[in-house]
Design a protein around this motif. Structure first.
Motif, PDB file in Angstrom:
ATOM      1  N   THR A 129     -15.599   4.992  -2.820  1.00  0.00           N
ATOM      2  CA  THR A 129     -15.223   3.608  -2.241  1.00  0.00           C
ATOM      3  C   THR A 129     -13.811   3.813  -1.762  1.00  0.00           C
ATOM      4  N   LEU A 130     -13.494   2.867  -0.910  1.00  0.00           N
ATOM      5  CA  LEU A 130     -12.271   2.984  -0.066  1.00  0.00           C
ATOM      6  C   LEU A 130     -11.187   2.117  -0.894  1.00  0.00           C
ATOM      7  N   THR A 131     -10.160   2.658  -0.829  1.00  0.00           N
ATOM      8  CA  THR A 131      -8.859   1.973  -1.016  1.00  0.00           C
ATOM      9  C   THR A 131      -8.441   1.362   0.014  1.00  0.00           C
ATOM     10  N   THR A 132      -8.017   0.012  -0.157  1.00  0.00           N
ATOM     11  CA  THR A 132      -7.539  -0.723   1.205  1.00  0.00           C
ATOM     12  C   THR A 132      -6.761  -1.866   0.759  1.00  0.00           C
ATOM     13  N   VAL A 133      -6.555  -2.678   2.101  1.00  0.00           N
ATOM     14  CA  VAL A 133      -5.814  -3.901   1.784  1.00  0.00           C
ATOM     15  C   VAL A 133      -6.571  -5.012   2.321  1.00  0.00           C
ATOM     16  N   ARG A 134      -6.911  -5.901   1.526  1.00  0.00           N
ATOM     17  CA  ARG A 134      -7.682  -6.846   1.901  1.00  0.00           C
ATOM     18  C   ARG A 134      -7.135  -8.447   2.601  1.00  0.00           C
ATOM     19  N   LEU A 135      -7.541  -8.733   3.666  1.00  0.00           N
ATOM     20  CA  LEU A 135      -7.129  -9.804   4.279  1.00  0.00           C
ATOM     21  C   LEU A 135      -8.440 -10.812   4.194  1.00  0.00           C
ATOM     22  N   PRO A 136      -8.076 -12.057   3.832  1.00  0.00           N
ATOM     23  CA  PRO A 136      -9.087 -13.162   4.057  1.00  0.00           C
ATOM     24  C   PRO A 136      -9.621 -13.435   5.307  1.00  0.00           C
TER      25      PRO A 136
ATOM     26  N   LEU B  63       0.921  -1.281   0.014  1.00  0.00           N
ATOM     27  CA  LEU B  63      -0.095   0.007  -0.042  1.00  0.00           C
ATOM     28  C   LEU B  63       0.866   1.321  -0.101  1.00  0.00           C
ATOM     29  N   GLY B  64       1.903   1.107   0.841  1.00  0.00           N
ATOM     30  CA  GLY B  64       2.885   2.423   0.957  1.00  0.00           C
ATOM     31  C   GLY B  64       3.647   2.754  -0.157  1.00  0.00           C
ATOM     32  N   CYS B  65       3.977   1.703  -1.068  1.00  0.00           N
ATOM     33  CA  CYS B  65       4.573   1.757  -2.296  1.00  0.00           C
ATOM     34  C   CYS B  65       3.910   2.265  -3.189  1.00  0.00           C
ATOM     35  N   ARG B  66       2.404   1.898  -3.395  1.00  0.00           N
ATOM     36  CA  ARG B  66       1.476   2.431  -4.465  1.00  0.00           C
ATOM     37  C   ARG B  66       1.279   4.034  -4.355  1.00  0.00           C
ATOM     38  N   VAL B  67       1.015   4.047  -2.893  1.00  0.00           N
ATOM     39  CA  VAL B  67       0.491   5.734  -2.542  1.00  0.00           C
ATOM     40  C   VAL B  67       1.754   6.655  -2.936  1.00  0.00           C
ATOM     41  N   LEU B  68       3.019   6.156  -2.603  1.00  0.00           N
ATOM     42  CA  LEU B  68       4.207   7.023  -3.034  1.00  0.00           C
ATOM     43  C   LEU B  68       4.377   7.104  -4.415  1.00  0.00           C
ATOM     44  N   THR B  69       4.154   5.980  -5.239  1.00  0.00           N
ATOM     45  CA  THR B  69       4.431   5.821  -6.408  1.00  0.00           C
ATOM     46  C   THR B  69       3.309   6.893  -6.927  1.00  0.00           C
ATOM     47  N   GLN B  70       2.201   7.106  -6.687  1.00  0.00           N
ATOM     48  CA  GLN B  70       1.380   8.263  -7.093  1.00  0.00           C
ATOM     49  C   GLN B  70       1.917   9.628  -6.767  1.00  0.00           C
ATOM     50  N   GLY B  71       2.932   9.705  -6.228  1.00  0.00           N
ATOM     51  CA  GLY B  71       3.460  11.086  -5.858  1.00  0.00           C
ATOM     52  C   GLY B  71       3.210  11.650  -4.608  1.00  0.00           C
TER      53      GLY B  71
END
Length: 335
Positions: free
Chosen positions: A290-297, A175-183
């Motif tokens: 809609t919420l960006t999130t990390v899915r756990l099973p 998640l952190g990598c993707r947010v940082l990649t967004q700028g």
């Protein structure tokens, strides 16, 4: 006239207590000779045990004790669904106890469930950064296992027993990598309570991603893993760290509170501030945006924990529960 336990005892020449131990397969062993006499008397008299009395005498054969933070919390509600599904498949009764993240209450419940001789114990939720408490709890759990009980935990614990380990650090890192990649560079983090290993693991993943991008996380607020905790923490971030472009809440309930605070202030999401959560609660896809999130099973984690608790593994087993990034409308590149 129905044959009673006392009738069996008289014919076998033993006490009713001895008959009860044989019939209910008690942990208190009966000498082989007496056991044979009881079984012969049972067969001769065609004695049928009373099912209710038998369950009272040996609840461990049908019940599994589960200790959660709060079953009304969406995270634990989903895990409990998985526990119940697997328990029903094995004709097991679930005894659910809410600890409300009070260590002493958790210890008391373990002792109570041990006294009830449940077949297995499942502890669902974070471990504590508290060596003294962990040692005391392990003492209770070790004694329970030595008496034939089984233990399974969900989450990272320093506890005996098998474990289902959600990928909290890895999911937060992605998640952190993707947010940082967004700028995004001015990022606020709403973490959970400091005392919980889940908080440590998720925050560690965000910090690892930031370090790889040479970004320092200067704005971290610790709060309860609740909607109100998130709302209050978001208000604090807005007051102390103007100019943030993203707020990463380390569970969905806190993210919901964050969205509420931003909406009350007239701050658009993701136009002015992006928001993310963690866990992928059912409500996450119904939020606006809609919420960006990390899915756990979560349901699957409950199912696996119950399977481990009811299994026959001779040594403790640890199973990973993978995390998956779910990108939705609440997070975008900074304006």
């Amino acid at each position: 006239m129905a044959v009673t336990l006392a009738d069996v005892a008289r014919l076998a020449g033993v006490s009713p207590a001895t008959v009860s131990r044989v019939i209910n397969d008690s942990a208190k062993k009966v000498a082989p000779e007496l056991r044979e006499r009881v079984l012969a008397a049972v067969a001769q008299l065609h004695y049928v045990p009373n099912a209710h009395a038998q369950n009272v005498a040996r609840p461990r054969k049908s019940a599994v004790g589960v200790i959660v933070h709060d079953v009304s919390d969406p995270y634990f509600a989903e895990i409990t669904r998985g526990l119940q599904r697997q328990a029903a498949a094995h004709d097991r009764l679930l005894v659910i106890c809410n600890s409300y993240r009070e260590p002493e209450r958790e210890l008391a419940y373990v002792a109570l469930l041990r006294a009830q001789q449940v077949h297995a114990l499942i502890l669902a939720g974070s471990g504590y950064h508290d060596d003294e408490f962990t040692a005391r709890l392990n003492g209770e759990l070790n004694a329970y296992q030595q008496g034939g009980g089984r233990v399974a935990v969900i989450g990272r614990h320093e506890l005996v027993g098998s474990a289902v380990l959600p990928a909290n650090e890895a999911g937060a890192y992605e998640l952190g990598c993707r947010v940082l990649t967004q700028g995004h560079r001015r990022i606020g983090v709403i973490a959970g309570p400091r005392s919980l290993t889940t908080t440590t693991d998720r925050l560690s993943g965000i910090r690892r991603a930031a370090a790889e991008t040479n970004v320092t996380l200067e704005h971290v607020i610790y709060a309860d893993f609740t909607r109100d905790g998130g709302a209050a923490a978001a208000a604090e971030l807005l007051a102390t760290a103007p100019g943030l472009t993203a707020i990463l809440a380390l569970n969905d309930s806190m993210a919901v509170g964050t969205l509420a605070t931003l909406r009350e202030r007239g701050i658009s999401v993701p136009g002015q501030i992006s928001v993310t959560g963690f866990d992928d609660m059912p409500i996450a896809r119904d939020m606006t945006p809609t919420l960006t999130t990390v899915r756990l099973p979560l349901v699957g984690m409950g199912e696996r924990a119950m399977a481990l608790a009811l299994g026959d593994d001779a040594v403790p087993v640890s199973e990973p529960a993978p995390a998956e990034l779910v990108w939705r409308e609440s997070c975008a590149a900074p304006a």
